[in-house]
Write an enzyme that holds these catalytic residues in place. Structure first.
Site, mmCIF file in Angstrom:
data_model
loop_
_atom_site.group_PDB
_atom_site.id
_atom_site.type_symbol
_atom_site.label_atom_id
_atom_site.label_comp_id
_atom_site.label_asym_id
_atom_site.label_seq_id
_atom_site.Cartn_x
_atom_site.Cartn_y
_atom_site.Cartn_z
ATOM 1 C CB CYS A 83 -15.939 -7.043 6.621
ATOM 2 S SG CYS A 83 -15.152 -5.445 6.546
ATOM 3 C CB CYS A 93 -18.761 -4.616 5.436
ATOM 4 S SG CYS A 93 -17.731 -3.261 6.019
ATOM 5 C CB CYS A 119 -18.433 0.370 9.307
ATOM 6 S SG CYS A 119 -17.326 -0.484 10.450
ATOM 7 C CB CYS A 179 -0.905 -0.301 8.253
ATOM 8 S SG CYS A 179 -1.766 -1.475 7.176
ATOM 9 N NE ARG A 219 -17.702 -5.325 13.877
ATOM 10 C CZ ARG A 219 -18.098 -4.604 12.841
ATOM 11 N NH1 ARG A 219 -17.265 -3.801 12.263
ATOM 12 N NH2 ARG A 219 -19.327 -4.710 12.389
ATOM 13 C CB CYS A 250 -1.562 3.749 8.181
ATOM 14 S SG CYS A 250 -2.611 4.461 6.879
ATOM 15 C CB CYS A 301 -0.911 -0.013 1.227
ATOM 16 S SG CYS A 301 -2.044 1.387 1.267
HETATM 17 N N1 SAM Z 1 -6.709 0.510 3.111
HETATM 18 C C1 SAM Z 1 -7.993 0.846 3.604
HETATM 19 C C2 SAM Z 1 -7.960 1.998 4.571
HETATM 20 O O1 SAM Z 1 -6.966 2.233 5.209
HETATM 21 O O2 SAM Z 1 -8.989 2.674 4.679
HETATM 22 C C3 SAM Z 1 -8.734 -0.303 4.215
HETATM 23 C C4 SAM Z 1 -8.052 -1.299 5.115
HETATM 24 S S1 SAM Z 1 -7.369 -0.706 6.647
HETATM 25 C C5 SAM Z 1 -6.440 -2.083 7.125
HETATM 26 C C6 SAM Z 1 -8.761 -0.586 7.736
HETATM 27 C C7 SAM Z 1 -8.524 -0.152 9.161
HETATM 28 O O3 SAM Z 1 -7.961 -1.223 9.901
HETATM 29 C C8 SAM Z 1 -7.594 1.012 9.428
HETATM 30 O O4 SAM Z 1 -8.175 2.257 9.209
HETATM 31 C C9 SAM Z 1 -7.262 0.801 10.904
HETATM 32 O O5 SAM Z 1 -8.194 1.505 11.714
HETATM 33 C C10 SAM Z 1 -7.410 -0.705 11.091
HETATM 34 N N2 SAM Z 1 -6.084 -1.317 11.334
HETATM 35 C C11 SAM Z 1 -5.142 -1.562 10.406
HETATM 36 N N3 SAM Z 1 -4.039 -2.103 10.960
HETATM 37 C C12 SAM Z 1 -4.288 -2.192 12.290
HETATM 38 C C13 SAM Z 1 -3.528 -2.654 13.393
HETATM 39 N N4 SAM Z 1 -2.285 -3.093 13.268
HETATM 40 N N5 SAM Z 1 -4.099 -2.623 14.625
HETATM 41 C C14 SAM Z 1 -5.360 -2.167 14.772
HETATM 42 N N6 SAM Z 1 -6.133 -1.709 13.760
HETATM 43 C C15 SAM Z 1 -5.601 -1.710 12.527
HETATM 44 C C1 DTB Z 2 -11.561 -2.205 11.534
HETATM 45 O O1 DTB Z 2 -11.847 -1.207 12.226
HETATM 46 N N1 DTB Z 2 -10.761 -3.171 11.915
HETATM 47 C C2 DTB Z 2 -10.593 -4.155 10.877
HETATM 48 C C3 DTB Z 2 -11.570 -3.674 9.804
HETATM 49 N N2 DTB Z 2 -12.035 -2.429 10.326
HETATM 50 C C4 DTB Z 2 -11.191 -3.607 8.400
HETATM 51 C C5 DTB Z 2 -9.193 -4.337 10.436
HETATM 52 C C6 DTB Z 2 -8.259 -4.701 11.539
HETATM 53 C C7 DTB Z 2 -6.942 -4.975 10.963
HETATM 54 C C8 DTB Z 2 -5.980 -5.472 11.988
HETATM 55 C C9 DTB Z 2 -4.628 -5.688 11.437
HETATM 56 C C10 DTB Z 2 -4.516 -6.713 10.339
HETATM 57 O O2 DTB Z 2 -5.053 -7.836 10.473
HETATM 58 O O3 DTB Z 2 -3.873 -6.408 9.337
HETATM 59 FE FE1 SF4 Z 3 -2.818 1.191 3.366
HETATM 60 FE FE2 SF4 Z 3 -2.804 0.023 5.743
HETATM 61 FE FE3 SF4 Z 3 -3.128 2.646 5.589
HETATM 62 FE FE4 SF4 Z 3 -5.114 1.015 4.717
HETATM 63 S S1 SF4 Z 3 -4.377 1.210 6.823
HETATM 64 S S2 SF4 Z 3 -4.295 2.844 3.697
HETATM 65 S S3 SF4 Z 3 -3.886 -0.693 3.941
HETATM 66 S S4 SF4 Z 3 -1.279 1.492 4.975
#
Ligand code: SAM
Ligand code: DTB
Ligand code: SF4
Length: 334
Positions: free
Chosen positions: A102, A133, A193, A65, A265, A62, A58
């Protein structure tokens, strides 16, 4: 005892929210449980299963992530999954009792070509009788309308944290970008959501400000995921100080009070929580979980363990029809 009626407000001040947080724990949980019972069956949770339909590489930064190309987390990148694999995963989730599927993609935003493929997935999963979702990053108004026309039920797009702390976590898109996407999704008539992550080094004020932003949206998100940071090695937030589990529980309780008719949630991070902490989260008003061994790229508790925990607590998994009925009757109360 507070027997005041539960009202849906969109004008919460920071001082009011801080005062909710600062109450004695028992008073806060009592009030959250009162609000919860006014709007929901207190012994029922909604269950969603996640699938990463496009993993890694990506362009965003973030700091939490595993999927950002900027950090070396050892994650294998994958192309957009073929439709038949997605349908097979949704069928398996449905067989285990999930009512919502989702699908998440590691994109800053979807291209129109990629959106065509996601729309095929939404149609196919809906065809299985499941709610759908997707979480695909930023959306335009036109893309939101296309997803609505495909029958998408929910779009997940988190605020993640307070506007003040946001720049410490993400620099490649703004807090306002996120609000704009939420407005497009809402205008298209898709259920929203949106929530955030705790344990990223934010202050108590940041947690209160994040909830204030969510609660003061023109309509509350129908679903509010509260994630505990899953610490991924290689990301900048790996090694962050862990937050007190009781602070996590308090945040759930305040979210419940501020957004009385929303599903709150208990999201990522449950593998780092004891059964007892999770039970307190349900007492505080959490009424939705991610169910199944995998979140997007990290582990979630085993489905067997979750079924056992819910059984010990006398909590039932909600059937899809019940939720659809609730949406029809109470959808305007957010
Ligand atoms: N790329 C898209 C975005 O960022 O909107 C969708 C997927 S992203 C993984 C969705 C959400 O997952 C993020 O906004 C964040 O709140 C949550 N998330 C991602 N990595 C996480 C982590 N390591 N621990 C907790 N929540 C996480
Ligand atoms: C949300 O708030 N939590 C979910 C979903 N929306 C998409 C994602 C959590 C991701 C946790 C880290 C991972 O598994 O990569
Ligand atoms: Fe990309 Fe992860 Fe950020 Fe979603 S949360 S935009 S997958 S870096």
């Amino acid at each position: 005892m507070n027997s005041a009626p539960v009202t849906v407000r969109h004008d919460w001040t920071l001082d009011e929210i801080q005062a909710l947080f600062d109450q004695p724990f028992n008073d806060l949980l009592f009030e959250a449980q009162r609000v919860h019972r006014a709007g929901f069956d207190a012994n029922q949770v909604q269950v969603s299963t996640l699938l990463s339909i496009k993993t890694g590489a990506c362009s965003e930064d973030c700091a939490y992530c595993s999927q950002s190309a900027k950090y070396d987390t050892g994650l294998e990148r994958e192309r957009l999954l073929p439709l038949d694999e997605v349908v097979a995963a949704a069928e398996a989730a449905r067989a285990k009792g999930a009512t919502r599927f989702c699908m998440g993609a590691a994109w800053r935003n979807p291209t129109d070509k990629n959106l065509d493929k996601v729309i095929d997935m939404v149609r196919a999963v809906r065809g299985l009788g499941m709610q759908t979702c997707v979480t695909l990053g930023m959306l335009t108004e036109a893309q939101s309308l296309r997803l609505r026309d495909a029958g998408l039920d929910y779009y997940n797009h988190n605020l993640d944290t307070s506007p003040e702390f946001y720049g410490n976590v993400i620099t490649t898109r703004t807090f306002q970008d996120r609000l704009d996407t939420l407005a497009h999704v809402r205008a298209a008539g898709i259920s929203v959501c949106s929530g955030g992550i705790l344990g990223m080094g934010e202050t108590g004020t940041d947690r209160a400000r994040m909830l204030q932003e969510l609660a003061n949206l023109p309509r509350h998100p129908e679903s509010v995921p509260i994630n505990l940071l899953v610490q991924v090695e290689g990301t900048p937030l790996y090694g962050s100080d862990r937050i007190d589990p009781l602070t996590f529980v308090r945040t759930i309780a305040v979210a419940r009070i501020l957004m009385p008719n929303s599903y709150v949630r208990l999201s990522a991070g449950r593998t780092d929580m004891s059964d007892e902490t999770q039970a307190l989260c349900f007492l505080a008003g959490a009424n939705s979980i991610f169910y199944g061994e995998r979140l997007l790229t990290t582990d979630n508790p085993d489905a067997d363990h979750d079924r056992e925990l819910l059984g010990r607590l006398g909590i039932r998994m909600q059937a899809a029809e019940l939720e659809a009925d609730r949406q029809a009757c109470c959808g305007s109360g957010t």
